[in-house]
Design a protein around this motif. Sequence first.
Motif, short mmCIF file in Angstrom:
data_model
loop_
_atom_site.label_atom_id
_atom_site.label_comp_id
_atom_site.label_asym_id
_atom_site.label_seq_id
_atom_site.Cartn_x
_atom_site.Cartn_y
_atom_site.Cartn_z
N TRP A 275 36.56 109.30 46.84
CA TRP A 275 37.29 108.46 45.93
C TRP A 275 36.21 107.27 45.56
O TRP A 275 36.73 106.47 44.84
CB TRP A 275 38.51 107.94 46.75
N LEU A 276 34.97 107.39 46.07
CA LEU A 276 34.36 105.70 45.73
C LEU A 276 34.12 105.90 44.22
O LEU A 276 33.81 106.73 43.67
CB LEU A 276 32.96 105.94 46.66
N GLN A 277 34.30 104.66 43.92
CA GLN A 277 34.09 103.95 42.61
C GLN A 277 33.35 102.62 42.50
O GLN A 277 33.59 101.88 43.29
CB GLN A 277 35.16 103.99 41.76
N ILE A 285 35.75 99.34 57.89
CA ILE A 285 36.27 99.51 59.05
C ILE A 285 35.41 100.28 60.21
O ILE A 285 36.34 100.19 61.27
CB ILE A 285 37.59 100.66 58.71
N THR A 286 34.53 100.20 60.02
CA THR A 286 33.73 100.87 61.17
C THR A 286 33.16 99.53 62.12
O THR A 286 32.90 98.60 61.73
CB THR A 286 32.18 101.53 60.78
N LYS A 295 35.97 94.68 59.47
CA LYS A 295 37.16 94.01 58.71
C LYS A 295 36.71 93.29 57.37
O LYS A 295 37.34 92.25 57.12
CB LYS A 295 38.17 93.39 59.60
N LYS A 296 35.30 93.24 57.17
CA LYS A 296 34.99 92.26 56.22
C LYS A 296 34.90 93.23 54.61
O LYS A 296 34.79 94.19 54.49
CB LYS A 296 33.42 91.90 56.32
N LEU A 327 35.06 103.12 55.20
CA LEU A 327 35.57 102.02 54.05
C LEU A 327 37.02 102.43 53.81
O LEU A 327 37.35 103.62 54.13
CB LEU A 327 34.84 102.02 52.77
N GLU A 328 37.60 101.71 53.60
CA GLU A 328 39.24 101.75 53.17
C GLU A 328 39.38 100.87 51.83
O GLU A 328 38.77 99.70 51.60
CB GLU A 328 40.37 101.46 54.13
N THR A 329 40.41 101.30 51.26
CA THR A 329 40.68 100.63 49.92
C THR A 329 41.36 99.26 50.16
O THR A 329 42.04 99.12 51.36
CB THR A 329 41.90 101.44 49.09
N VAL A 330 41.40 98.36 49.14
CA VAL A 330 41.86 97.06 49.36
C VAL A 330 43.34 96.90 48.55
O VAL A 330 43.14 97.24 47.27
CB VAL A 330 41.10 95.94 49.17
N ILE A 331 44.53 96.40 48.96
CA ILE A 331 45.64 96.44 48.11
C ILE A 331 45.80 94.74 47.78
O ILE A 331 46.01 94.04 48.73
CB ILE A 331 46.80 96.69 48.91
#
Length: 387
Positions: A275-277, A285-286, A295-296, A327-331
């Motif tokens: 899903w990376l773009q 998150i690591t 968490k940055k 990594l995780e997405t940001v809402i």
Amino acid sequence: MGKADFLSPKAISNRIKAKGLQKLRWYCQMCQKQCRDENGFKCHCMSESHQRQLLLASENPTKFMDYFSDEFKSDFVELLRRRFGTKRVHNNIVYNEYISNREHVHMNSTQWETLTDFTKWLGREGFCKVDETPKGWYIQYIDRDPETIRRQEEQARKKKQELDDEERSARMIEEQVRRGRDGKDTDEAPVYTELKRESEEEKVAFNLGACSSVAGPSKSRYRGFCVKYVIIYLNLSVSNWVLVSSLSSVLGASALKMEKKKQQQQQQSVRTDYWLQPNIIVKVITKRLGEKYHKKKAVIVEVREKYTAVVKIIDSGDKLKLDQNHLETVIPAPGKEVLILNGPYRDTEAVLEGIDEKNFSATLTLNSGPQKGKSVDVAYEDFSKLA
């Protein structure tokens, strides 16, 4: 002196000595000397060098026994971990492979008198899982390596994420079906009348009317299954008329099932495991990089081989190369622009309208593409804030 015959005791003794593996009871651990027979061991015990070693050990016997015990335990556990891993194995098999090394520490110099005592001690100390069977004691190594534990947790997290995606897709399909059923007009109850003909030559015709349409964007797909007019040129009884009148409702239910299956296959076909773009904001998150980056938030600068991204930390400006699992997405807040990363609307820019915490999804208004202006529900992990 002539050479000893091949099967003579002298030749056999020489071959055993060259091999280096004799009986363990004729080995002196303090002197690290292997004797070939009982007489040789007796002579060694009476020698001056052995007596000096005994005097040295008598000054602090606990020190030497602890040292030999620790060496024996470390080598035995290392062999079990490297050779057998976490498989369940008989303790005697491991011990026989351990003593095949001529430089090993002998058990008669440790604090354990028998292999059974040593096996029980391993179980009490938590190095292995031990269990007794009619065939003897079995041991199983417990791997507490931090890297192994991290790898197992990562695999469990991936498996849980896949299950969550499947459940979320199933809930989405059920919600669409429920909306379709709620928006469908209720069918009026059929009214049955008596069949009458004015003459025997007249044909009887039945008009079932148009099928009720299904609400939503997919109603045109159902029209092909609807039966608008069914005309029967037969001499029918009243019971046959009841069967014909229910034909429309049966076809409507069958079409609904086929549409549900088709939507599920379509959603599965358009989803990918990457899903990376570029130019989106993500969160690190690591914990392997330390608390400095945990968490940055960062901006993806470049995507390599679909699963790896070069990110730039927003606070410090540092550039890192990370896998998408780290990594995780940001809402963002409602009203902000986002990019859809997966699903049927992939690579489409949208505006966040609202968040549904119960279903872990958000309502987005498409800002580009052929369906611009359309409102869709997208899961949390399928979109992220634009940089």
